[in-house]
Write a protein that holds these residues in place. Structure first.
Motif, PDB file in Angstrom:
ATOM      1  N   SER A 126     112.646  28.544   8.721  1.00  0.00           N
ATOM      2  CA  SER A 126     112.852  29.510   7.642  1.00  0.00           C
ATOM      3  C   SER A 126     111.632  30.389   7.375  1.00  0.00           C
ATOM      4  CB  SER A 126     113.238  28.782   6.345  1.00  0.00           C
ATOM      5  OG  SER A 126     112.186  27.900   5.947  1.00  0.00           O
ATOM      6  N   HIS A 127     110.481  29.998   7.879  1.00  0.00           N
ATOM      7  CA  HIS A 127     109.263  30.767   7.642  1.00  0.00           C
ATOM      8  C   HIS A 127     109.408  32.168   8.250  1.00  0.00           C
ATOM      9  CE1 HIS A 127     105.012  31.813   7.453  1.00  0.00           C
ATOM     10  NE2 HIS A 127     104.870  30.793   6.613  1.00  0.00           N
ATOM     11  N   ASP A 128     109.067  33.185   7.465  1.00  0.00           N
ATOM     12  CA  ASP A 128     109.282  34.567   7.898  1.00  0.00           C
ATOM     13  C   ASP A 128     108.567  34.881   9.209  1.00  0.00           C
ATOM     14  OD1 ASP A 128     110.828  35.009   5.717  1.00  0.00           O
ATOM     15  OD2 ASP A 128     109.280  36.017   4.538  1.00  0.00           O
ATOM     16  N   LEU A 129     107.320  34.404   9.347  1.00  0.00           N
ATOM     17  CA  LEU A 129     106.559  34.704  10.558  1.00  0.00           C
ATOM     18  C   LEU A 129     107.248  34.145  11.794  1.00  0.00           C
ATOM     19  CD1 LEU A 129     104.136  35.716  12.142  1.00  0.00           C
ATOM     20  CD2 LEU A 129     102.932  33.603  11.531  1.00  0.00           C
ATOM     21  N   PHE A 130     107.656  32.883  11.714  1.00  0.00           N
ATOM     22  CA  PHE A 130     108.247  32.273  12.904  1.00  0.00           C
ATOM     23  C   PHE A 130     109.678  32.729  13.131  1.00  0.00           C
ATOM     24  CE2 PHE A 130     104.463  29.851  12.921  1.00  0.00           C
ATOM     25  CZ  PHE A 130     104.277  29.513  14.241  1.00  0.00           C
ATOM     26  N   ALA A 131     110.339  33.180  12.088  1.00  0.00           N
ATOM     27  CA  ALA A 131     111.651  33.802  12.290  1.00  0.00           C
ATOM     28  C   ALA A 131     111.481  35.083  13.101  1.00  0.00           C
ATOM     29  CB  ALA A 131     112.304  34.098  10.940  1.00  0.00           C
ATOM     30  N   SER A 132     110.445  35.868  12.758  1.00  0.00           N
ATOM     31  CA  SER A 132     110.167  37.097  13.505  1.00  0.00           C
ATOM     32  C   SER A 132     109.751  36.790  14.934  1.00  0.00           C
ATOM     33  CB  SER A 132     109.049  37.898  12.817  1.00  0.00           C
ATOM     34  OG  SER A 132     109.425  38.287  11.515  1.00  0.00           O
ATOM     35  N   MET A 133     108.933  35.741  15.111  1.00  0.00           N
ATOM     36  CA  MET A 133     108.483  35.377  16.455  1.00  0.00           C
ATOM     37  C   MET A 133     109.639  34.869  17.311  1.00  0.00           C
ATOM     38  SD  MET A 133     104.697  33.711  16.112  1.00  0.00           S
ATOM     39  CE  MET A 133     103.277  34.758  15.745  1.00  0.00           C
ATOM     40  N   ARG A 134     110.541  34.103  16.702  1.00  0.00           N
ATOM     41  CA  ARG A 134     111.692  33.618  17.456  1.00  0.00           C
ATOM     42  C   ARG A 134     112.552  34.778  17.933  1.00  0.00           C
ATOM     43  NH1 ARG A 134     112.255  29.888  13.513  1.00  0.00           N
ATOM     44  NH2 ARG A 134     114.134  30.892  12.750  1.00  0.00           N
ATOM     45  N   ARG A 135     112.730  35.778  17.063  1.00  0.00           N
ATOM     46  CA  ARG A 135     113.515  36.951  17.469  1.00  0.00           C
ATOM     47  C   ARG A 135     112.813  37.701  18.595  1.00  0.00           C
ATOM     48  NH1 ARG A 135     114.374  37.331  11.788  1.00  0.00           N
ATOM     49  NH2 ARG A 135     112.653  38.817  11.602  1.00  0.00           N
ATOM     50  N   ALA A 136     111.482  37.795  18.504  1.00  0.00           N
ATOM     51  CA  ALA A 136     110.729  38.494  19.546  1.00  0.00           C
ATOM     52  C   ALA A 136     110.814  37.750  20.874  1.00  0.00           C
ATOM     53  CB  ALA A 136     109.269  38.643  19.115  1.00  0.00           C
ATOM     54  N   ILE A 137     110.671  36.423  20.833  1.00  0.00           N
ATOM     55  CA  ILE A 137     110.753  35.633  22.058  1.00  0.00           C
ATOM     56  C   ILE A 137     112.158  35.713  22.653  1.00  0.00           C
ATOM     57  CG2 ILE A 137     110.734  33.283  22.964  1.00  0.00           C
ATOM     58  CD1 ILE A 137     107.981  34.488  22.677  1.00  0.00           C
ATOM     59  N   GLU A 138     113.165  35.735  21.801  1.00  0.00           N
ATOM     60  CA  GLU A 138     114.532  35.880  22.295  1.00  0.00           C
ATOM     61  C   GLU A 138     114.710  37.245  22.964  1.00  0.00           C
ATOM     62  OE1 GLU A 138     118.263  34.810  23.345  1.00  0.00           O
ATOM     63  OE2 GLU A 138     116.702  33.546  22.456  1.00  0.00           O
ATOM     64  N   GLN A 139     114.096  38.277  22.399  1.00  0.00           N
ATOM     65  CA  GLN A 139     114.126  39.594  23.027  1.00  0.00           C
ATOM     66  C   GLN A 139     113.459  39.546  24.397  1.00  0.00           C
ATOM     67  OE1 GLN A 139     112.991  43.099  20.679  1.00  0.00           O
ATOM     68  NE2 GLN A 139     111.740  43.842  22.394  1.00  0.00           N
ATOM     69  N   HIS A 140     112.329  38.829  24.468  1.00  0.00           N
ATOM     70  CA  HIS A 140     111.636  38.676  25.747  1.00  0.00           C
ATOM     71  C   HIS A 140     112.542  37.994  26.766  1.00  0.00           C
ATOM     72  CE1 HIS A 140     108.098  37.612  28.393  1.00  0.00           C
ATOM     73  NE2 HIS A 140     108.986  36.699  28.766  1.00  0.00           N
ATOM     74  N   ARG A 141     113.177  36.911  26.369  1.00  0.00           N
ATOM     75  CA  ARG A 141     114.009  36.146  27.304  1.00  0.00           C
ATOM     76  C   ARG A 141     115.185  36.983  27.805  1.00  0.00           C
ATOM     77  NH1 ARG A 141     113.973  30.776  23.471  1.00  0.00           N
ATOM     78  NH2 ARG A 141     111.890  29.996  24.055  1.00  0.00           N
TER      79      ARG A 141
END
Length: 225
Positions: A126-141
């Motif tokens: 739920s942490h905003d930073l890691f929510a953003s990072m998860r979306r970014a990593i998913e974009q990378h994948r």
């Protein structure tokens, strides 16, 4: 084309051939002058003809193939290259240090931003930073999966940059954090994350520069600044 002519010395070769042709009707100034001139003309014509043949048969079709492959994957390449600055932006935005900041000057600057984030309520889901990072990593994948069929079809510099970006340590580190969420409350781990993010940023720069320098890309890569 003009760059190719200059790079391969075709202008001096053409001048040498032209001079030898012009001087073929001039009386010899030294023994074997005519024979030397004929040899120069033959070598010069062969050199020029070989380059023209290579351009028509090899380089021109290969350039068209490069352009076709880049056109087919330009969106995925752009998405792949912009993931690192998106992650840097998320860190600075969450820390409150700066808005609209897409690039860090050093790992220490990222570490300082991470220290300012409130980790007291940390939850990796739920942490905003890691929510953003998860979306970014998913974009990378997703972007990497889309360009896999073209990896051997790009210029070597671009393919190598993509491979380095995909093997960056940030991917494994974030998987470790998801497995042990309280990991990020430790200052030492925050410093380590800062280093991984800075490395990722550098690898993203490498890919954007490689794409920007390619003469086959349908457009220049733009940073999301």
């Amino acid at each position: 084309m003009l760059e190719r002519v200059k790079r391969h010395g075709l202008i001096p070769t053409a001048l040498a051939v032209g001079s030898a042709t012009f001087l073929s009707d001039v009386p010899e100034f030294w023994p074997l002058g005519q024979e030397i001139g004929i040899a120069v003309m033959g070598l010069g014509y062969s050199y020029i003809a070989a380059h023209i043949f290579n351009w028509l048969v090899v380089e021109r079709p290969r350039a068209e193939e490069y352009r076709a492959h880049y056109r087919a994957s330009v969106l995925s390449l752009h998405r792949l290259a912009t993931v690192p600055p998106i992650m840097i932006y998320a860190v600075f935005a969450e820390s409150g240090m700066a808005q609209n900041k897409w690039e860090a000057d050093s790992p220490e600057e990222i570490a300082d931003a991470l220290k300012r984030i409130d980790w007291g309520y940390f939850d990796v889901h739920s942490h905003d930073l890691f929510a953003s990072m998860r979306r970014a990593i998913e974009q990378h994948r997703e972007a990497y999966k889309a360009v896999i069929p073209f990896l051997s079809k790009f210029e070597p510099r671009v393919s190598a940059a993509i491979a380095r970006l995909d093997s960056a340590g940030i991917h494994e580190y974030l998987r470790d954090v998801e497995a042990a969420p309280r990991f990020m409350t430790d200052a030492g781990n925050q410093i380590f994350l800062a280093r991984k993010l800075f490395e990722y940023q550098h690898l993203g720069d490498e890919l954007r520069n490689a794409l920007g320098d390619s003469r086959f890309m349908p457009g220049r890569q733009q940073s999301p600044k």
